[in-house]
Enzyme design. Structure first.
Site, PDB file in Angstrom:
ATOM      1  N   LYS A 206       0.834  -1.200   0.000  1.00 37.98           N
ATOM      2  CA  LYS A 206       0.000   0.000   0.000  1.00 37.98           C
ATOM      3  C   LYS A 206       0.874   1.259   0.000  1.00 37.98           C
ATOM      4  O   LYS A 206       0.672   2.165  -0.783  1.00 37.98           O
ATOM      5  CB  LYS A 206      -0.917  -0.031   1.225  1.00 37.98           C
ATOM      6  N   GLU A 212      10.635  -4.524   4.362  1.00 41.10           N
ATOM      7  CA  GLU A 212      10.724  -5.939   3.993  1.00 41.10           C
ATOM      8  C   GLU A 212      10.387  -6.126   2.519  1.00 41.10           C
ATOM      9  O   GLU A 212      11.117  -6.789   1.762  1.00 41.10           O
ATOM     10  CB  GLU A 212       9.753  -6.790   4.828  1.00 41.10           C
ATOM     11  N   GLY A 267      -4.697  -1.836   5.265  1.00 42.48           N
ATOM     12  CA  GLY A 267      -3.925  -2.998   4.817  1.00 42.48           C
ATOM     13  C   GLY A 267      -4.601  -4.328   5.112  1.00 42.48           C
ATOM     14  O   GLY A 267      -4.725  -5.197   4.246  1.00 42.48           O
ATOM     15  N   ARG A 268      -5.072  -4.515   6.334  1.00 45.85           N
ATOM     16  CA  ARG A 268      -5.629  -5.819   6.720  1.00 45.85           C
ATOM     17  C   ARG A 268      -7.044  -6.034   6.184  1.00 45.85           C
ATOM     18  O   ARG A 268      -7.631  -7.083   6.397  1.00 45.85           O
ATOM     19  CB  ARG A 268      -5.562  -5.981   8.240  1.00 45.85           C
ATOM     20  N   GLU A 353      -4.269  -6.455  15.143  1.00 49.62           N
ATOM     21  CA  GLU A 353      -3.760  -5.145  14.711  1.00 49.62           C
ATOM     22  C   GLU A 353      -4.883  -4.103  14.794  1.00 49.62           C
ATOM     23  O   GLU A 353      -4.627  -2.911  14.963  1.00 49.62           O
ATOM     24  CB  GLU A 353      -3.192  -5.214  13.285  1.00 49.62           C
ATOM     25  N   HIS A 384      -3.557 -33.198  18.378  1.00 50.49           N
ATOM     26  CA  HIS A 384      -2.401 -33.963  18.846  1.00 50.49           C
ATOM     27  C   HIS A 384      -1.295 -33.042  19.333  1.00 50.49           C
ATOM     28  O   HIS A 384      -0.136 -33.451  19.441  1.00 50.49           O
ATOM     29  CB  HIS A 384      -1.906 -34.867  17.712  1.00 50.49           C
ATOM     30  N   LYS A 512       9.570  -0.282  13.873  1.00 50.50           N
ATOM     31  CA  LYS A 512      10.100   0.020  12.527  1.00 50.50           C
ATOM     32  C   LYS A 512      11.190   1.082  12.618  1.00 50.50           C
ATOM     33  O   LYS A 512      12.251   0.964  12.011  1.00 50.50           O
ATOM     34  CB  LYS A 512       8.973   0.559  11.632  1.00 50.50           C
TER      35      LYS A 512
HETATM   36  O1  F6P Z   1       3.410  -2.719   9.802  1.00 53.96           O
HETATM   37  C1  F6P Z   1       2.069  -2.925   9.718  1.00 53.96           C
HETATM   38  C2  F6P Z   1       1.529  -2.644   8.347  1.00 53.96           C
HETATM   39  O2  F6P Z   1       1.426  -1.278   8.155  1.00 53.96           O
HETATM   40  C3  F6P Z   1       0.202  -3.336   8.143  1.00 53.96           C
HETATM   41  O3  F6P Z   1      -0.853  -2.615   8.650  1.00 53.96           O
HETATM   42  C4  F6P Z   1       0.193  -3.516   6.668  1.00 53.96           C
HETATM   43  O4  F6P Z   1      -0.752  -4.479   6.282  1.00 53.96           O
HETATM   44  C5  F6P Z   1       1.617  -3.949   6.432  1.00 53.96           C
HETATM   45  O5  F6P Z   1       2.369  -3.167   7.338  1.00 53.96           O
HETATM   46  C6  F6P Z   1       2.125  -3.786   5.037  1.00 53.96           C
HETATM   47  O6  F6P Z   1       2.041  -2.460   4.603  1.00 53.96           O
HETATM   48  P1  F6P Z   1       2.217  -2.084   3.079  1.00 53.96           P
HETATM   49  O7  F6P Z   1       1.117  -2.718   2.306  1.00 53.96           O
HETATM   50  O8  F6P Z   1       2.155  -0.593   3.040  1.00 53.96           O
HETATM   51  O9  F6P Z   1       3.556  -2.599   2.621  1.00 53.96           O
END
Ligand code: F6P
Length: 550
Positions: A206, A212, A267-268, A353, A384, A512
């Site tokens: 987003k 990452e 995002g979620r 979250e 199990h 972060k």
């Molecule tokens: O660090 C949390 C977050 O902001 C989430 O809310 C989001 O889904 C995820 O990181 C990834 O964010 P992006 O889609 O901006 O890479």
């Protein structure tokens, strides 16, 4: 005391919980043969048996009164019509618009948001059809055989979960992979098995700043350019999903290859947006449309059904009942379908979250529990592993069991056993085994005296562990859409009760920022600074860095 815990509805629930706590589900079922029917709700193809909950009619009445007091219906309506319900970020939370019937306009701040949604959906469909048919190829003209989604959090968990849940709708000619972790143990082995000339990357972020995803994207680009020996190949092999068009351009992705969306999609909550591009590549545009339609059916139910017959409302209120009045700290999600293996992961982000907060909408610290820890794994594997604790541990752990009536495979014997196990577990959790039953069984086996007493103590199951059993007719796009939407609305209901904003996530920011700062001290080579000179570095972190650098 907060206004919530002082309120009449809250106080009445507390008093009623004290009265109910000594009752056992065994008694309620014995007293009411129609309990299963009375406590079952259905909506959008999902049937939920709530009878194995520690509630009577009055508990539900009081929970509905709490929902009215906390204006659950008002928050629902404000969210659905596009008000700025996310106050800290001053924006709407309009994921429901993404699955709304395109012919019904939705005006937000003077703009109809539906035409741009329809437009990007049409572009997604055209793109996915072209890739799936082989019309759109890679740099060398070879047909794509693999898609790698590079994203994390909401840009990974939801799409990955849905793609796996709907694997039977996929095509063997196009494999879709999800890579999220900055640990290259995720990316590197995956790339090692792929052919660059037939691999398409979807950079899904987003913000297009998530470290990452951007690190994985940069490494994937290097790998592709190295393998094909052509920097210009990036244009054919990379597409982006983002709200940040400037950053996608800077990465080298042409605007035609960018699928945008608006910042009011959290995002979620974004798997319905272009963030679902990799899902659509996997299952095809028609199945993706059916996914949206399933979610829409749940949205319409949520919007219209009275609180008393409203499935997401009931799910949310029962969560509140246990977290706030029984002191439950966790909630288990136990899908009896291997293809829903990743549902607990998605719900962890969705619920924790969203509602893992400790200040209310006015910035005041709350004096009540909010979101419990969400966890789980598929049955029968969990049986199990951790079910021992559910049956005989010391904690009350409400759980969601999910079963699918018709499997996608022909191994009916497996399915019969799977369903039998699911039902057996909910039965054992609810009703347990009394000490008298355990003694009678042991005595029938000729055991007596002190050994009988020891074994009877160990073989007694207290029961009274609450659970919901959700039944889906089939695990198809519509039912998966409805299921995920149901959990999204559960979050909204609980946030209204707890008076918190479920649409921001400030709690992820500090880590972060600190990670960016600490990265400097972990640079390879002699040029990196000495940790002794690091301002504000705590002794523990300093020692760990020194250990890792040595
Ligand atoms: O660090 C949390 C977050 O902001 C989430 O809310 C989001 O889904 C995820 O990181 C990834 O964010 P992006 O889609 O901006 O890479």
């Amino acid at each position: 005391m907060s206004a919530l815990t002082r309120s009449p509805a809250w106080q009445a629930l507390q008093a009623h919980q004290h009265a109910l706590a000594r009752h056992h589900l065994r008694e309620w079922f014995a007293a009411d043969p129609a309990r299963a029917q009375r406590f079952t709700l259905s909506a959008a193809g999902i049937t939920a048996d709530f009878s194995k909950h520690r509630t009577d009619g009055r508990a539900l009445d009081l929970l509905h009164a709490l929902a009215r007091q906390q204006d659950v219906e008002g928050w629902r309506d404000r969210m659905l019509r596009g008000d700025a319900v996310n106050a800290t970020e001053t924006r709407a939370a309009l994921h429901t618009a993404l699955r709304r019937a395109p012919s019904t306009p939705l005006r937000v701040a003077g703009e109809d948001v539906m035409p741009p949604i329809a437009e990007v959906l049409a572009r997604m469909r055209a793109f996915c059809t072209a890739v799936r048919s082989g019309e759109r190829t890679g740099h060398t003209g070879a047909r794509f055989t693999d898609v790698v989604n590079l994203g994390i959090g909401g840009s990974d968990l939801g799409p990955a979960m849905v793609t796996e849940a709907l694997a039977p709708y996929g095509s063997p000619a196009l494999r879709v992979h999800y890579v999220s972790n900055v640990d290259a143990a995720d990316l590197a082995p995956r790339l090692a098995r792929l052919d660059a000339s037939t691999t398409l990357f979807v950079i899904c972020s987003k913000t297009f700043t998530t470290i990452e995803t951007m690190t994985n994207a940069a490494s994937a680009r290097d790998w592709l350019v190295g393998a094909l020996g052509a920097p210009e190949a990036v244009g054919a092999h990379f597409v982006a999903v983002s709200t940040n068009l400037e950053a996608t351009r800077a990465f080298g992705i042409a605007p035609d290859n960018v699928f945008g969306f608006r910042d009011w999609v959290g995002g979620r909550y974004s798997l319905w947006s272009p963030v679902g591009l990799s899902t659509m590549l996997a299952i095809g545009p028609e199945a993706f449309d059916a996914l949206l339609a399933g979610a829409r059916a749940m949205d319409e139910h949520f919007a219209r059904a009275p609180l008393e017959a409203n499935l997401p409302v009931r799910v949310g209120l029962l969560g509140v009942w246990y977290a706030n009045f029984f002191g439950a700290h966790t909630h288990a999600v136990l899908p009896y379908d291997q293809r829903l293996r990743r549902l607990p992961d998605h719900l962890q982000q969705l619920e924790m979250e969203s509602n893992g907060k400790s200040v209310d909408r006015d910035g005041r610290r709350v004096d009540y529990a909010t979101c419990p820890v969400i966890w789980g794994s598929p049955g029968t594997n969990g049986q199990h592993a951790f079910y021992q604790l559910l049956h005989q541990g010391t904690q009350l752990i409400p759980s969601d069991f999910l079963i699918v009536r018709e499997p996608h495979h022909a191994l009916v014997q497996h399915h019969r056993l799977l369903i039998a196990n699911c039902l057996a577990q909910t039965e054992a959790l609810a009703f347990g085994k009394t000490a008298a039953q355990a003694r009678a069984e042991l005595s029938a086996r000729g055991i007596d005296g002190a050994r009988l007493e020891l074994l009877a103590a160990n073989q007694t199951f207290p029961g009274n562990q609450p659970s919901t059993t959700f039944v889906l007719d089939r695990l198809d796009p519509a039912s998966v859409g409805a299921l995920v939407a149901m959990y999204e609305h559960k979050v909204l209901v609980q946030s209204a009760i707890w008076n918190i904003n479920p649409f921001d996530q400030w709690g992820v920011e500090l880590g972060k920022t600190l990670a960016m700062r600490l990265g400097v001290w972990l640079e390879p080579g002699a040029a990196r600074p000495d940790t002794a000179t690091a301002p504000g570095l705590d002794a523990s972190t300093r020692a760990l860095i020194d250990r890792l650098r040595s």
